[in-house]
Design an enzyme around this catalytic site. Structure first.
Site, PDB file in Angstrom:
ATOM      1  N   GLY A 114      -8.565  -6.914   9.636  1.00 19.54           N
ATOM      2  CA  GLY A 114      -7.381  -6.302  10.196  1.00 19.54           C
ATOM      3  C   GLY A 114      -6.864  -7.023  11.423  1.00 19.54           C
ATOM      4  N   GLN A 142       0.839  -1.197   0.000  1.00 20.60           N
ATOM      5  CA  GLN A 142       0.000   0.000   0.000  1.00 20.60           C
ATOM      6  C   GLN A 142       0.875   1.249   0.000  1.00 20.60           C
ATOM      7  OE1 GLN A 142      -2.116   1.834   3.408  1.00 20.60           O
ATOM      8  NE2 GLN A 142      -3.992   1.139   2.397  1.00 20.60           N
ATOM      9  N   ARG A 152      -7.912   2.411  -2.531  1.00 19.59           N
ATOM     10  CA  ARG A 152      -8.732   2.316  -1.312  1.00 19.59           C
ATOM     11  C   ARG A 152      -9.435   3.633  -1.017  1.00 19.59           C
ATOM     12  NH1 ARG A 152      -7.722   0.876   5.087  1.00 19.59           N
ATOM     13  NH2 ARG A 152      -9.194  -0.846   5.121  1.00 19.59           N
ATOM     14  N   TYR A 171      -5.512  10.604   4.910  1.00 21.36           N
ATOM     15  CA  TYR A 171      -4.145  10.876   4.436  1.00 21.36           C
ATOM     16  C   TYR A 171      -4.193  11.680   3.134  1.00 21.36           C
ATOM     17  CZ  TYR A 171      -3.195   7.744   8.238  1.00 21.36           C
ATOM     18  OH  TYR A 171      -3.162   7.190   9.488  1.00 21.36           O
TER      19      TYR A 171
END
Length: 353
Positions: A312, A101, A229, A182
């Site tokens: 996760g 990622q 994503r 982000y």
């Protein structure tokens, strides 16, 4: 178990051939070197989880300015590429598939966490609320420096180079992190992006950076090795989306013609929007329902809402999660105290069956 039957059929995600549909979500673990180089310990961690249908790694900075947290890996130096090669070799030797990622933290950063010590960069000079953990404890995040229009283009090229570096490091592909507050998400948002150039203002302007990054990465390594994503309505890291529905019903169709390998959706609770995004997306949809139990996630595959589902903390704590689910074995409990930083404890010492 009948509830999980839908998870175990093989599938294709772009150019990637997956042996089943249970995948590992990206999770920051803060265990690289201070120079952002993955280590043998990181290689062991990911290789332990190679039985997952797909591993999506922790967020990896595409440039020095992309770093926000302590001890996160990068993909912009030869040493970092060599470190990632150890990881991908170990995962492949164990029979796994791994994508890296690419995550530029943008304004969610502190100079104390980086070797260069520079002011964070962002779409606009808007300081996020909250504190950042540093080696000396929590510190208020500073106001970031606004990227010039030319620097935005240079950042797109940083993502392109990092994608090429990921392939050089042996990764099966990359995932562009456009979620969780982000940099890519900051461009999408209405509070972090106050630009007046072509990358701000209207929805068409705010999605431009995301589309340009995806286009550049797909052009560099192939659309079939590129994922993206998103996290609609996610307020993480002081993000506001005043127009979530309009934003994502513009972004997803703008990305769709690229025929990327997959769209990875961190579900924010709007099932109607999720179904419309699914209908608008031409390739595989990877779904993360944070907090949902595994049976509910399996039903998303069974009913066609998702092609692959990611987990996760359960993958973090159970290196052999697919085997445990198949055999209805008990699951290890994740230890939040060891999620970030440290060594083997809470990282590579969770027992397998």
């Amino acid at each position: 178990m009948t509830a999980f039957r839908a998870l175990w059929s093989p599938t294709s995600v772009g150019d990637l051939r997956l042996k089943h549909r249970l995948a590992m979500a990206p999770m920051t673990r803060d265990r690289s070197t201070p120079e952002g180089v993955p280590t043998e310990l990181n290689a062991e961690y990911y290789a332990q989880r190679a039985s997952m249908g797909l591993i999506v790694t922790e967020g990896t900075q595409p440039s020095a300015d992309g770093q926000g947290y302590l001890l996160t890996p990068g993909l912009h130096t030869e040493e970092q590429v060599a470190g990632w090669r150890k990881v991908t070799d170990a995962v492949h030797a164990a029979g796994g598939t791994i994508v890296i990622q690419l995550m530029h933290a943008g304004r969610i950063a502190h100079p104390a966490n980086t070797p260069h010590g520079r002011q964070p960069v962002a779409p606009s000079a808007v300081r996020p609320s909250g504190a950042m953990f540093t080696a000396t404890g929590p510190r208020e995040m500073p106001e970031p420096r606004e990227l010039s229009t030319a620097e935005v283009g240079a950042t797109v090229r940083d993502f392109r180079r990092a994608a090429a570096a990921a392939v050089d490091a042996g990764a099966d592909g990359v995932e562009i992190h456009g979620a969780n507050g982000y940099l890519v998400h900051q461009f999408l948002s209405s509070n972090a992006n106050r630009r007046t150039d072509a990358y701000g203002g209207s929805i068409a302007g705010r999605i431009r950076f995301a589309v340009e990054v995806a286009t550049a990465v797909a052009d560099e390594i192939g659309a079939g090795r590129t994922g993206f994503r998103i996290s609609p309505s996610n307020p993480n890291n002081d993000i506001t989306e005043d127009d979530t529905d309009a934003l994502y019903t513009a972004l997803v169709p703008a990305l769709a013609p690229l025929n990327l390998a997959y769209l990875h959706v961190l579900h924010g609770g709007d099932d109607d929007l999720l179904r419309r995004l699914r209908a608008a997306w031409p390739t595989a949809l990877v779904l993360n329902r944070a907090g949902a139990d595994l049976a509910d996630r399996a039903r998303d595959v069974a009913n066609g809402l998702a092609d692959v589902v990611t987990v996760g903390a359960l993958a973090l704590a159970n290196p052999d999660l697919p085997e445990r689910v198949r055999s209805n074995a008990p699951l290890n409990t994740p230890d939040p105290a060891t999620f970030y930083g440290g060594g083997e404890a809470g990282y590579t010492d969770y027992p397998a069956l």
